[in-house]
Write an enzyme that holds these catalytic residues in place. Structure first.
Site, PDB file in Angstrom:
ATOM      1  N   GLU A 118       0.858  -1.186   0.000  1.00 56.38           N
ATOM      2  CA  GLU A 118       0.000   0.000   0.000  1.00 56.38           C
ATOM      3  C   GLU A 118       0.896   1.237   0.000  1.00 56.38           C
ATOM      4  OE1 GLU A 118      -3.284   1.040  -0.287  1.00 56.38           O
ATOM      5  OE2 GLU A 118      -2.257   2.976  -0.123  1.00 56.38           O
ATOM      6  N   HIS A 151     -25.408  -0.633  -0.901  1.00 54.61           N
ATOM      7  CA  HIS A 151     -26.448  -0.504  -1.907  1.00 54.61           C
ATOM      8  C   HIS A 151     -27.287  -1.765  -1.994  1.00 54.61           C
ATOM      9  CE1 HIS A 151     -25.557   3.417  -3.453  1.00 54.61           C
ATOM     10  NE2 HIS A 151     -24.271   3.127  -3.526  1.00 54.61           N
ATOM     11  N   VAL A 208       4.294   0.132  -5.398  1.00 57.61           N
ATOM     12  CA  VAL A 208       4.795  -0.738  -6.462  1.00 57.61           C
ATOM     13  C   VAL A 208       5.165   0.151  -7.639  1.00 57.61           C
ATOM     14  CG1 VAL A 208       4.196  -2.576  -8.084  1.00 57.61           C
ATOM     15  CG2 VAL A 208       3.426  -2.699  -5.695  1.00 57.61           C
ATOM     16  N   ARG A 260     -13.804   8.265  -8.268  1.00 55.69           N
ATOM     17  CA  ARG A 260     -14.363   7.044  -8.843  1.00 55.69           C
ATOM     18  C   ARG A 260     -13.435   6.582  -9.950  1.00 55.69           C
ATOM     19  NH1 ARG A 260     -18.164  11.048  -8.775  1.00 55.69           N
ATOM     20  NH2 ARG A 260     -20.046  10.758  -7.524  1.00 55.69           N
ATOM     21  N   ILE A 301     -13.571  -0.553 -10.236  1.00 53.94           N
ATOM     22  CA  ILE A 301     -14.393  -0.782  -9.044  1.00 53.94           C
ATOM     23  C   ILE A 301     -14.843   0.562  -8.477  1.00 53.94           C
ATOM     24  CG2 ILE A 301     -14.593  -1.984  -6.852  1.00 53.94           C
ATOM     25  CD1 ILE A 301     -14.132  -3.796  -9.285  1.00 53.94           C
ATOM     26  N   GLU A 302     -15.811   1.116  -9.151  1.00 55.09           N
ATOM     27  CA  GLU A 302     -16.470   2.312  -8.620  1.00 55.09           C
ATOM     28  C   GLU A 302     -17.713   1.840  -7.863  1.00 55.09           C
ATOM     29  OE1 GLU A 302     -18.763   4.566 -11.334  1.00 55.09           O
ATOM     30  OE2 GLU A 302     -18.424   3.216 -12.993  1.00 55.09           O
ATOM     31  N   CYS A 342     -14.804  20.503  16.152  1.00 49.28           N
ATOM     32  CA  CYS A 342     -13.635  21.378  16.258  1.00 49.28           C
ATOM     33  C   CYS A 342     -12.497  20.897  15.372  1.00 49.28           C
ATOM     34  CB  CYS A 342     -13.198  21.577  17.709  1.00 49.28           C
ATOM     35  SG  CYS A 342     -12.017  20.402  18.364  1.00 49.28           S
ATOM     36  N   CYS A 402      -7.927  17.870  20.310  1.00 53.20           N
ATOM     37  CA  CYS A 402      -7.242  16.586  20.495  1.00 53.20           C
ATOM     38  C   CYS A 402      -5.858  16.525  19.875  1.00 53.20           C
ATOM     39  CB  CYS A 402      -8.103  15.433  19.976  1.00 53.20           C
ATOM     40  SG  CYS A 402      -8.284  15.418  18.191  1.00 53.20           S
TER      41      CYS A 402
HETATM   42  C1  LIG Z   1     -17.461   9.501  -4.411  1.00 51.03           C
HETATM   43  C2  LIG Z   1     -17.622   8.028  -4.257  1.00 51.03           C
HETATM   44  C3  LIG Z   1     -18.757   7.510  -3.639  1.00 51.03           C
HETATM   45  C4  LIG Z   1     -18.946   6.145  -3.511  1.00 51.03           C
HETATM   46  N1  LIG Z   1     -20.015   5.664  -2.809  1.00 51.03           N
HETATM   47  C5  LIG Z   1     -20.153   4.336  -2.635  1.00 51.03           C
HETATM   48  C6  LIG Z   1     -21.202   3.811  -1.848  1.00 51.03           C
HETATM   49  O1  LIG Z   1     -21.951   4.553  -1.233  1.00 51.03           O
HETATM   50  N2  LIG Z   1     -21.377   2.480  -1.788  1.00 51.03           N
HETATM   51  C7  LIG Z   1     -20.558   1.637  -2.432  1.00 51.03           C
HETATM   52  O2  LIG Z   1     -20.784   0.458  -2.362  1.00 51.03           O
HETATM   53  N3  LIG Z   1     -19.509   2.094  -3.129  1.00 51.03           N
HETATM   54  C8  LIG Z   1     -19.275   3.413  -3.236  1.00 51.03           C
HETATM   55  N4  LIG Z   1     -18.215   3.898  -3.928  1.00 51.03           N
HETATM   56  C9  LIG Z   1     -17.290   2.960  -4.500  1.00 51.03           C
HETATM   57  C10 LIG Z   1     -16.241   2.484  -3.511  1.00 51.03           C
HETATM   58  O3  LIG Z   1     -15.771   3.529  -2.716  1.00 51.03           O
HETATM   59  C11 LIG Z   1     -15.097   1.882  -4.276  1.00 51.03           C
HETATM   60  O4  LIG Z   1     -15.609   0.963  -5.176  1.00 51.03           O
HETATM   61  C12 LIG Z   1     -14.100   1.172  -3.386  1.00 51.03           C
HETATM   62  O5  LIG Z   1     -13.689   1.945  -2.324  1.00 51.03           O
HETATM   63  C13 LIG Z   1     -12.924   0.785  -4.223  1.00 51.03           C
HETATM   64  O6  LIG Z   1     -11.971   0.172  -3.428  1.00 51.03           O
HETATM   65  P1  LIG Z   1     -10.560  -0.160  -4.012  1.00 51.03           P
HETATM   66  O7  LIG Z   1      -9.881  -0.961  -3.005  1.00 51.03           O
HETATM   67  O8  LIG Z   1     -10.714  -0.715  -5.359  1.00 51.03           O
HETATM   68  O9  LIG Z   1      -9.886   1.258  -4.259  1.00 51.03           O
HETATM   69  P2  LIG Z   1      -9.086   2.209  -3.280  1.00 51.03           P
HETATM   70  O10 LIG Z   1      -9.744   2.350  -1.994  1.00 51.03           O
HETATM   71  O11 LIG Z   1      -8.794   3.435  -4.037  1.00 51.03           O
HETATM   72  O12 LIG Z   1      -7.761   1.413  -3.026  1.00 51.03           O
HETATM   73  C14 LIG Z   1      -6.698   1.344  -3.916  1.00 51.03           C
HETATM   74  C15 LIG Z   1      -5.441   1.396  -3.108  1.00 51.03           C
HETATM   75  O13 LIG Z   1      -4.345   1.057  -3.927  1.00 51.03           O
HETATM   76  C16 LIG Z   1      -3.237   1.811  -3.530  1.00 51.03           C
HETATM   77  N5  LIG Z   1      -2.293   1.827  -4.656  1.00 51.03           N
HETATM   78  C17 LIG Z   1      -2.520   2.316  -5.876  1.00 51.03           C
HETATM   79  N6  LIG Z   1      -1.428   2.174  -6.636  1.00 51.03           N
HETATM   80  C18 LIG Z   1      -0.488   1.570  -5.875  1.00 51.03           C
HETATM   81  C19 LIG Z   1       0.849   1.156  -6.106  1.00 51.03           C
HETATM   82  N7  LIG Z   1       1.452   1.337  -7.272  1.00 51.03           N
HETATM   83  N8  LIG Z   1       1.509   0.582  -5.095  1.00 51.03           N
HETATM   84  C20 LIG Z   1       0.908   0.380  -3.903  1.00 51.03           C
HETATM   85  N9  LIG Z   1      -0.342   0.761  -3.644  1.00 51.03           N
HETATM   86  C21 LIG Z   1      -1.038   1.348  -4.613  1.00 51.03           C
HETATM   87  C22 LIG Z   1      -3.851   3.141  -3.230  1.00 51.03           C
HETATM   88  O14 LIG Z   1      -3.045   3.901  -2.389  1.00 51.03           O
HETATM   89  C23 LIG Z   1      -5.176   2.763  -2.584  1.00 51.03           C
HETATM   90  O15 LIG Z   1      -5.098   2.710  -1.179  1.00 51.03           O
HETATM   91  C24 LIG Z   1     -17.993   5.266  -4.047  1.00 51.03           C
HETATM   92  C25 LIG Z   1     -16.852   5.785  -4.655  1.00 51.03           C
HETATM   93  C26 LIG Z   1     -16.640   7.142  -4.729  1.00 51.03           C
HETATM   94  C27 LIG Z   1     -15.378   7.671  -5.314  1.00 51.03           C
END
Ligand SMILES: Cc1cc2nc3c(=O)[nH]c(=O)nc-3n(C[C@H](O)[C@H](O)[C@H](O)COP(=O)(O)OP(=O)(O)OC[C@H]3O[C@@H](n4cnc5c(N)ncnc54)[C@H](O)[C@@H]3O)c2cc1C
Lengths: 489, 417
Positions: free
Chosen positions: A33, A51, A172, A312, A343-344, A444, A449
């Site tokens: 990470e 959802h 990475v 997203r 994965i949005e 605040c 804190c």
């Molecule tokens: C505005 C918004 C609202 C949303 N609302 C909802 C909701 O209400 N309900 C719902 O189900 N979903 C919702 N989603 C979707 C949901 O938040 C995402 O689908 C989910 O968090 C994606 O998770 P992830 O692990 O794929 O991505 P992330 O949480 O982005 O994780 C990716 C991780 O990879 C790391 N990374 C990237 N590149 C590298 C690298 N080269 N080396 C090491 N680490 C790296 C990043 O630092 C990050 O921590 C929403 C999304 C957004 C943006």
């Protein structure tokens, strides 16, 4: 060189869910990470909505995994001690045309297997939620809320307790495949792995591009939020959504109660050029308040305590309607590379189901044997603010730090801060404390804190002041001691 | 749960709480307790290491710690019980307090309560400043805590937004500690802090004060790298095209203070939207009988001197309410309302005729100006003032004739330019 069977890139909710599922088996797993903690990107900055599955087209992966994830949520959250509330949601119609849209949403939902959908007239809505102003609404009882960062942290910490290795602040920067092995180059050195899981969120294309020419693009789309003071928790008990705007691939600006009792307004939707641009803008702030007031006119202007945004990771551009399905697959060109793409939303909801899907693919590549030592339950995290009086007294008797409140707005004690700083991932920023125990999340915003947490970091954890950070490797809080002479390289 | 029975419980051990407690002791209260969440007494005074405290009260210019020490010593002499590192988590209408510290939970039943919780600083989001969310953004008071109490330096190149007193003082402090203070940016056409601080902290150190300006953007991925400042129009809206980027690593916010009244609300104490504090009568009693308020949780003061005077009155009233001395009950209550040119007036209610002291704040700077107090059509007081500015509280004594009082007409206070 360190070897792992599975290397997961990304400690968001997806990477952490997969890590936690894999920790049931006798395999060596590492998570890289780049941030200073898990949940440092989209997984901490979303609506936290579980959802129901009414918003994705039938037979899409999004629909199936959303409904499946929704069903898995309760027991998963129970095992991990993560709060969920099934508050339900209203999709509100402002006029007759939109009422017709509600019928459509209901049909889609029913064909996706979403139970309990009901169209209510104005009076029916008012009876349940008196502050909503609308002509009618679709009531979706199976929609819920959770804490997205608490969930991600709990998944990761439980995985770590079951021997998954988390390497924070480890980005990475290169990937090669040679002789059936992946060579993973990171900012903290090189590693070998048999299987690589690409769960890098909005950066997923960069990872693929290290190995092959990607057959897709990522179109980052920012969503901004406003957080309202807890004293306005009475505004709504359920979520309030508009009829989704057409051909945008988003659900529109909604009003969401959080699990902690705040109210969220958002998210906006703006396609941006840079993957990491999580700023907040004046335009969005104004528009969020305006849209929220259209549905709930009593939303106040002066109750904002915080604003944030999340990105997203969309596989379709604005011109193409902004909607594309999730992709969860092994690369055809690079066997052993498992891509979790686009994965949005509803990615948070689908995360448990996505993890299962990924495990299915991994099981075809390496032997997954269940280990007897897997602990599915995470030790309960106590919160002073959630305890009864008698429990509080007992805790203080055991450890007097339970009696020292260091965050006034959220009533967090020194003991909770100490516990947060002792997390199994080794995350030690101000934000990692905040997301674990809520110190600094109140009205605040850390005014009271922060000096306490800094004191605890210094005195109890031996940290040097120049190593104290807000949230990421270079987000230092201080430049040194007063009148100290330091050599600046 | 440890049970306590006391005469007067004071919530908050800052200057207001201490002065109220000392005064309660002087007026005969036997058991007075001060409950303070920090590990020290004096509130923010110990971090105010500059001088200028107590000038009006004692004629001497003391530092914050020196000023606090006087009251701490008086409190110790008066045998006032002090509970440090103790957080009040509940206050009920019947004057029962639940507090917590490392010894456990405490239930404090008080005959009267004095609210002296002070205030908190307005944050970035209170002013809705957009941009990225990097480290290096501090409220002025938090920066002051780090520099003066923990010996930690917060930054090297600083922009300060808001010209409240803490911001002005911090501009000088940072400069003295070797930081570069690029500018102090104020959205209003005049400084919000005291004139003496503008002169002594900015002008004497060549720190520019940009009036009619505000910060409209923050840049920096991890630590602050740059802020954008813009000129504003008469409605305080940024004027397009006037943006200027300033490189810096720190942004200090001095955007104003908000009275802390979560506990007051819990006890159903009525809050005045104009002051952000409880609405009180001339004895500083809130809408809940037996609960009094003083200091910055009642309304934000400019100097500690005035605040101590007010707090002593609250302490005295808290005792009189128990012993019932000097408290003649009147059925009638008349309201005091701010009129033209006046932002707020304290007290908000008066329940007896006679001499009463009013504290008020101007909406904008005016000079010369006429202060007028009326009750219906009757003029009670007209006074010429050389000037009035929002940064200086105006204190004025009036006498309400019994006939006027009996008419129940609200008192209106005006500043006419
Ligand atoms: C505005 C918004 C609202 C949303 N609302 C909802 C909701 O209400 N309900 C719902 O189900 N979903 C919702 N989603 C979707 C949901 O938040 C995402 O689908 C989910 O968090 C994606 O998770 P992830 O692990 O794929 O991505 P992330 O949480 O982005 O994780 C990716 C991780 O990879 C790391 N990374 C990237 N590149 C590298 C690298 N080269 N080396 C090491 N680490 C790296 C990043 O630092 C990050 O921590 C929403 C999304 C957004 C943006």
């Amino acid at each position: 060189m360190k070897k792992f069977q599975v290397a997961i890139i990304g400690g968001g909710v997806i990477g952490s869910s997969i890590a936690r599922e894999l920790s049931r088996y006798d395999v060596s797993v590492v998570v890289f990470e780049s941030g200073s903690d898990v949940a440092s990107q989209a997984s901490k900055a979303n609506s936290g909505v579980i959802h129901s599955g009414i918003n994705s087209p039938p037979y899409s992966l999004k629909a199936r995994l959303c409904v499946e994830g929704n069903r898995m949520f309760q027991s998963l959250a129970g095992e991990l001690g993560v709060p969920v509330k099934w508050v339900g949601k209203f999709v509100v119609a402002g006029n007759e045309d939109e009422i017709a849209e509600l019928e459509h949403l209901k049909r889609v939902g029913e064909s996706n297997g979403v139970p309990g959908l009901e169209i209510l007239d104005e009076a029916g809505v008012k009876k349940k939620e008196k502050n909503i102003s609308c002509r009618g609404a679709l009531w979706v009882p199976t929609a819920g809320i959770t804490s997205p960062y608490q969930l991600t942290i709990a998944l990761a910490e439980n995985a770590a307790e079951n021997n998954v290795k988390f390497l924070l602040e480890t980005k990475v920067i290169g990937l090669k495949k040679q002789a059936q092995k992946f060579f993973v180059n990171t900012t903290k050195g090189g590693f070998l792995a048999d299987v690589v899981v690409n769960a890098a969120g909005v950066f997923c294309r960069d990872i693929v591009a290290m190995l092959e020419e990607p057959d897709f693009n990522v179109y980052p789309c920012r969503g901004e939020y406003l957080v309202l003071d807890k004293s306005y928790s009475w505004l709504v008990r359920s979520m309030v959504y508009p009829v989704p705007p057409k051909h945008t691939g988003v659900l529109g600006i909604h009003i969401t109660p959080t699990i902690e009792g705040n109210i969220l307004l958002g998210p906006s939707a703006e396609f941006i050029n840079e993957d990491e641009d999580t700023r907040t803008t004046r335009e969005a702030m104004i528009s969020l308040l305006k849209h929220a007031k259209e549905m709930v006119p009593v939303v106040p202007d002066n109750a904002v305590i915080n604003a944030y945004s999340g990105i997203r990771s969309k596989l379709a551009s604005a011109e193409n309607g902004g909607w594309a399905d999730f992709r969860i697959e092994e690369s055809r060109n690079t066997p052993g590379l498992i891509n979790i793409l686009g994965i949005e939303s509803p990615g948070l909801t689908a995360a448990p189901a996505i993890a299962k899907e990924a495990i299915g693919i991994i099981a075809g590549l390496i032997v997954l044997k269940e280990k007897g030592s897997f602990k599915s339950n995470r030790a309960r995290v106590n919160r002073f603010s959630g305890l009864l009086e008698t429990e509080r007294a007992k805790m203080i008797e055991k450890d007097s730090k339970w009696g020292r409140v260091v965050c006034r707005c959220e009533q967090v004690t020194e003991r909770e801060v100490t516990d947060a700083l002792s997390n199994p991932l080794g995350a030690r920023t101000l934000s990692s404390v905040k997301y674990r125990c809520r110190a600094g999340m109140g009205r605040c915003q850390g005014g009271f804190c922060t000096p306490h947490i800094v004191r605890i970091m210094k005195d109890n954890f031996g940290m040097d002041v120049i190593d104290i950070k807000l949230k990421s490797p270079n987000s230092t809080l201080f430049t040194g001691r007063v009148r100290e002479v330091r050599e600046h390289g | 749960m440890v049970e306590h029975l006391v005469d007067v419980a004071v919530i908050g051990g800052g200057p207001a709480g201490l002065a109220a407690a000392v005064s309660a002791g002087e007026h005969g209260a036997e058991q007075v307790v001060v409950i303070e969440r920090n590990s020290w007494l004096g509130g923010i005074l110990p971090q105010c290491i500059h001088d200028g405290f107590g000038v009006e009260e004692t004629g001497k210019s003391l530092t914050g710690p020196e000023y606090a020490e006087q009251y701490i010593n008086m409190a110790l002499q008066k045998n006032i019980q002090i509970m440090l590192e103790t957080m009040v988590i509940e206050l009920r209408e019947n004057r029962e307090i639940v507090a917590v510290n490392s010894n456990g939970l405490h239930n404090i039943k008080a005959k009267s309560v004095v609210l002296a919780m002070g205030c908190r600083e307005r944050t970035r989001w209170g002013a809705m400043i957009p941009g990225t969310r990097p480290s290096g953004i501090y409220t002025a008071g938090v920066a002051q805590t780090f520099i003066n109490l923990q010996n930690i330096m917060v930054g090297r190149k600083v922009v300060i937004v808001g010209s409240g007193d803490v911001g002005l003082i911090m501009a000088r402090r940072l400069k003295l500690e070797g930081a570069e203070v690029v500018a102090v940016v104020e959205i209003l056409p005049y400084p919000s802090g005291l004139l003496r601080n503008v002169v002594q902290c900015l002008e004497d150190y060549d720190i520019p004060l940009l009036l009619n300006h505000t910060v409209t953007n923050i840049e920096g991925k991890e630590r602050v790298e740059e802020v954008t400042i813009s000129q504003v129009d008469g409605n305080m809206k940024p004027i397009l095209g006037t943006e200027k980027q300033i490189k810096c690593d720190t942004l200090l916010l001095s955007l104003g203070l908000i009275p802390e009244n979560e506990l007051s609300r819990m006890a159903m104490v009525e809050i005045d939207d104009r002051t952000g504090g409880p609405s009180v009568n001339q004895e500083l009693e809130t809408s809940v009988p037996g609960i009094f308020a003083c200091g910055n949780c009642l309304h934000v003061h400019d100097t500690v001197d005035m605040l101590s005077v007010e707090a002593k009155k609250a302490g005295k009233s808290a005792v009189e309410c128990i012993t019932n001395t000097g408290r003649k009950q009147y059925e009638t209550v008349i309201h005091v309302v701010p009129g033209e040119g006046v932002r707020y007036v304290v007290p908000q209610r008066i329940n007896r005729p006679g001499k009463v002291e009013l504290m008020l704040r101007a909406k904008k700077p005016m000079e010369p100006v006429v202060l007028q107090v009326t009750a219906g059509k009757r003029i009670i007081l007209t006074k010429k003032l050389r000037c009035a500015t929002p940064s200086s509280m105006i204190k004025i004594g009036i006498v309400i004739p019994p006939r006027v009082f009996a008419s129940r007409a609200a008192l209106e206070v005006r500043l006419i330019g």
